[in-house]
Enzyme design. Structure first.
Site, PDB file in Angstrom:
ATOM      1  N   ASN A 212       0.499  -0.981  -0.116  1.00  0.00           N
ATOM      2  CA  ASN A 212       0.365  -0.055   0.147  1.00  0.00           C
ATOM      3  C   ASN A 212       1.156   1.485  -0.175  1.00  0.00           C
ATOM      4  OD1 ASN A 212      -2.417   1.776   2.197  1.00  0.00           O
ATOM      5  ND2 ASN A 212      -1.900   1.271  -0.035  1.00  0.00           N
ATOM      6  N   SER A 213       0.978   2.288  -1.157  1.00  0.00           N
ATOM      7  CA  SER A 213       1.184   3.553  -1.010  1.00  0.00           C
ATOM      8  C   SER A 213       0.611   4.738  -2.179  1.00  0.00           C
ATOM      9  CB  SER A 213       3.010   3.425  -1.746  1.00  0.00           C
ATOM     10  OG  SER A 213       2.446   3.205  -3.098  1.00  0.00           O
TER      11      SER A 213
ATOM     12  N   HIS B 265      -3.520 -31.852 -13.101  1.00  0.00           N
ATOM     13  CA  HIS B 265      -2.984 -32.108 -14.389  1.00  0.00           C
ATOM     14  C   HIS B 265      -1.968 -31.066 -13.837  1.00  0.00           C
ATOM     15  CE1 HIS B 265      -4.993 -33.417 -18.528  1.00  0.00           C
ATOM     16  NE2 HIS B 265      -4.776 -34.637 -17.073  1.00  0.00           N
ATOM     17  N   GLU B 266      -0.576 -30.957 -12.704  1.00  0.00           N
ATOM     18  CA  GLU B 266       0.272 -30.327 -13.006  1.00  0.00           C
ATOM     19  C   GLU B 266       1.580 -30.578 -14.024  1.00  0.00           C
ATOM     20  OE1 GLU B 266       2.234 -27.151 -11.926  1.00  0.00           O
ATOM     21  OE2 GLU B 266       0.765 -27.260 -10.178  1.00  0.00           O
TER      22      GLU B 266
ATOM     23  N   HIS C 253      -4.680 -23.044 -11.745  1.00  0.00           N
ATOM     24  CA  HIS C 253      -3.352 -22.288 -10.925  1.00  0.00           C
ATOM     25  C   HIS C 253      -2.356 -21.884 -11.311  1.00  0.00           C
ATOM     26  CE1 HIS C 253      -4.902 -23.549  -6.118  1.00  0.00           C
ATOM     27  NE2 HIS C 253      -5.842 -23.005  -7.225  1.00  0.00           N
ATOM     28  N   GLU C 254      -1.430 -20.837 -11.193  1.00  0.00           N
ATOM     29  CA  GLU C 254      -0.627 -20.271 -11.449  1.00  0.00           C
ATOM     30  C   GLU C 254      -1.163 -20.128 -12.920  1.00  0.00           C
ATOM     31  OE1 GLU C 254       0.592 -22.675  -8.557  1.00  0.00           O
ATOM     32  OE2 GLU C 254       0.243 -23.765 -10.499  1.00  0.00           O
TER      33      GLU C 254
ATOM     34  N   GLU D  65      -6.361 -19.049  -9.803  1.00  0.00           N
ATOM     35  CA  GLU D  65      -6.085 -19.144  -8.263  1.00  0.00           C
ATOM     36  C   GLU D  65      -5.340 -16.915  -8.599  1.00  0.00           C
ATOM     37  OE1 GLU D  65      -2.526 -21.047  -5.547  1.00  0.00           O
ATOM     38  OE2 GLU D  65      -2.240 -20.638  -7.559  1.00  0.00           O
TER      39      GLU D  65
ATOM     40  N   GLU E  94      -2.303 -21.868   0.742  1.00  0.00           N
ATOM     41  CA  GLU E  94      -0.975 -22.611   1.526  1.00  0.00           C
ATOM     42  C   GLU E  94       0.394 -21.655   1.833  1.00  0.00           C
ATOM     43  OE1 GLU E  94      -0.528 -21.577  -3.377  1.00  0.00           O
ATOM     44  OE2 GLU E  94      -2.256 -21.971  -0.928  1.00  0.00           O
TER      45      GLU E  94
END
Length: 667
Positions: A183-184, A382-383, A451-452, A470, A476
């Site tokens: 935060n800026s 599936h990764e 994810h990713e 995600e 996690e």
């Protein structure tokens, strides 16, 4: 009647602009209710735009256009060849979502430009003004001469009139979107991902993002000078930003504008800027809650890879299926079921996963069959390890296996700093890859959650098999890092989640993680974890904890809370401080509410005006027990019941890093 009165006034204001345009080349577009206005003009033959909200100037005149290959300037020397305006108003229905019926009401201005040099390149800029924000995009139509187009830079800027507080995560970093928000002031930000949320000094809340991203590079924003932000398209490895043939259409550049923080969440501008549903209502696309062999591996009880502590075994799968069936749920995720997992699986290597061959001690056909007997369906996993060369060779075989087994959802992970160790996840390469996989999944009757991933830009409207993703720092991190601070979970709804559903994986009720790594814990209370199922929207919600940790009274709320909603209302909230959200179940007359806070304990008065005024409800309340906060008895949940009506005001006390979850059961 109101629409008939407003519409002629709107068209009159545009026609005056058109008349003036011959002289000043200036045009103004107002939103249907007049709250937001876009001004377009040519200044020294260069396109500029500005934005205002009421009497407040939000964006001062800002640059538009491109730099093409060989330093060809595609941002000046233009003349206007045509201007069109129109209005549009429809209400469309989501297959699933946080709100069933969404109104899409905007006014549009289309400006057609042509450069005055020998190439006479044409460019169309489309502007849309909504009452909750504005959007514009570029269309490069077919030209008289065909050529390959190489965009080296997009010159779009956002020249903010006033400074403000910005909540942001950095772009071009190893962990993609998985960072804590900083935060800026605006002039202190790095090159950042969108959505970028700003609370302006004038009090307005702004969110900068993009919509309908197809065959183009993702937008990041860089602070160039003062309060000016400039578009920085994510490049290919060779530095080119976008490469296409003959034509291109950029994603919509969007600014959501709100007077209250919660109004940003109640905006559906991103979805409205996407194409209508192309899939109909596939039977396999359904919201649901699920368990998983997942958290046990993150806290070190099991491993992702084969060995003595292997998580994905046939025996463990049957135990989890038994538990899932007993608890009345119907979906189970099992990670690590296939060959290719090593202790280095999350590191940057071209890992060679198989998407059809089972790991030792796991038989997917036996597990699926056992699940069918118990009414539990497996979620595929599936990764890819970001080795897409390997994945693309096997994707059809992997999806075909799931179709044969009757699996209808697949979680697809992309751990790795870059795709193929070369290209950014969010460049044009990644944009096209993620869209391709989504369409390929539909061929095999598969819904997807990533994810990713590439960030969400609203494609779930067009392809409702795109369930969630995600694209942020999720649960996690509490298992094996310093964890997510209490402010993180009250920043996410106002930042990342403005783009679409997030797979945060809540529901860890053992917040002190007694079976996990020493010193690691969740920085919040159990009641806060319950409330997340309402404050964090996703059509698929994981109950992430170990089965044995659900033998607690507060668990009943997780059994009751749905994942598909008739409507959503943000009742209160301030970015990074607290939020209260109410949602009505799509399949019953019940309402649910969640309130969560940062490290500060908080007392809230909640008017129940969202309830049906003619009905009475039983409020089933799951709150932080007296004296409970992040560090004092954080697992203690006080459960109470109360009869309430729409005219009542409910008084809540949230402990530090705490929350309250409520089911309003119609009597």
């Amino acid at each position: 009647m109101i629409k008939k009165l407003i519409l002629p006034v709107l068209l009159l204001s545009i026609s005056i602009g058109n008349a003036q345009g011959k002289k000043t080349k200036s045009y103004e577009l107002a939103s249907p209710g007049g709250q937001n206005k876009i001004k377009f003009e040519l200044v020294n033959n260069a396109p500029k735009y500005g934005v205002s909200h009421g009497k407040t100037e939000v964006i001062a005149p800002s640059d538009m256009g491109f730099l093409l290959k060989n330093n060809e300037n595609f941002s000046s020397n233009f003349e206007i060849t045509n201007v069109k305006n129109s209005t549009f108003d429809e209400t469309w229905e989501q297959v699933w979502g946080e709100k069933k019926n969404i109104r899409n009401h905007y006014n549009q201005l289309v400006v057609q430009l042509q450069q005055k040099d020998k190439n006479k390149r044409k460019l169309e800029i489309q502007f849309r003004a909504y009452d909750d924000g504005i959007a514009f995009r570029y269309v490069y139509p077919k030209q008289e001469t065909k050529d390959s187009i190489f965009i080296m830079d997009e010159k779009t800027t956002f020249n903010l009139k006033e400074d403000g507080k910005a909540w942001w995560i950095p772009a071009y970093k190893e962990n993609r979107y998985e960072y804590l928000y900083q935060n800026s002031s605006i002039n202190a930000i790095d090159t950042v991902h969108t959505p970028l949320t700003i609370e302006s000094k004038n009090g307005l809340k702004l969110s900068f993002h993009e919509a309908n991203l197809i065959d183009y590079a993702s937008t990041t924003l860089v602070n160039t000078t003062g309060t000016q932000l400039k578009t920085d398209l994510v490049p290919w490895a060779d530095g080119v930003k976008v490469r296409v043939k003959d034509t291109f259409t950029s994603s919509w550049r969007t600014i959501q504008i709100a007077e209250k923080s919660g109004d940003l969440i109640d905006s559906y501008l991103i979805l409205n800027l996407n194409e209508p549903n192309k899939m109909g209502n596939p039977s396999y696309v359904k919201p649901y809650k699920y368990f998983g062999i997942w958290w046990a591996m993150h806290i070190g009880k099991y491993t992702f890879w084969e060995g003595d502590k292997q998580g994905a075994t046939t025996a463990h799968a049957k135990e989890y299926i038994d538990f899932t069936a007993k608890e009345g749920l119907h979906h189970l995720l099992i990670e690590g079921w296939n060959k290719g997992w090593t202790q280095q699986w999350y590191e940057n290597h071209m890992h060679m996963f198989s998407f059809t061959q089972c790991a030792d001690n796991f038989d997917i056909e036996k597990v699926v069959e056992y699940g069918k007997e118990k009414g539990v369906e497996l979620i595929g996993y599936h990764e890819t390890g970001s080795n897409l060369i390997n994945y693309m060779k096997q994707i059809d075989a992997g999806f075909a296996l799931y179709k044969k087994l009757g699996i209808h959802t697949v979680k697809i992970g992309h751990v790795g700093s870059k795709l193929n160790m070369k290209e950014w996840h969010h460049g044009q390469f990644g944009v096209n890859y993620f869209r391709y996989v989504l369409q390929k999944a539909a061929e095999y009757d598969l819904a997807v959650f990533y994810h990713e991933p590439i960030k969400d830009t609203g494609e779930r409207r067009t392809y409702p098999n795109m369930l969630a993703r995600e694209a942020a720092r999720g649960q996690e991190y509490n298992a094996w890092s310093e964890g997510n601070p209490p402010s993180h979970v009250v920043i996410l709804p106002f930042t990342r989640m403005l783009s679409g559903p997030m797979e945060y994986t809540p529901g860890v009720l053992d917040v002190e993680i007694k079976q996990g790594y020493p010193g690691k814990r969740i920085h919040g209370t159990t009641a806060q974890q319950l409330a997340m199922y309402v404050t964090f929207y996703s059509p698929i919600q994981m109950l992430a904890d170990l089965p044995e940790n659900y033998a607690v009274p507060g668990y009943q709320f997780l059994k009751d809370v749905p994942t598909d909603w008739e409507t959503t209302k943000v009742l209160n909230g301030e970015i990074g401080q607290y939020i209260s959200t109410a949602r009505k179940d799509r399949n019953s007359e019940d309402w649910y509410m969640g309130s969560i806070t940062n490290e500060k304990a908080r007392d809230l008065d909640i008017p129940l005006t969202f309830l049906d005024s003619k009905s009475t409800y039983e409020a089933q309340i799951y709150a932080d027990a007296e004296g409970t906060d992040e560090t004092h008895n954080p697992s203690a949940v006080a459960i109470s019941k109360k009869t309430v009506k729409a005219s009542d005001v409910l008084k809540l006390h949230l402990g530090g890093a705490g929350g309250t979850a409520i089911r309003f059961k119609k009597l």
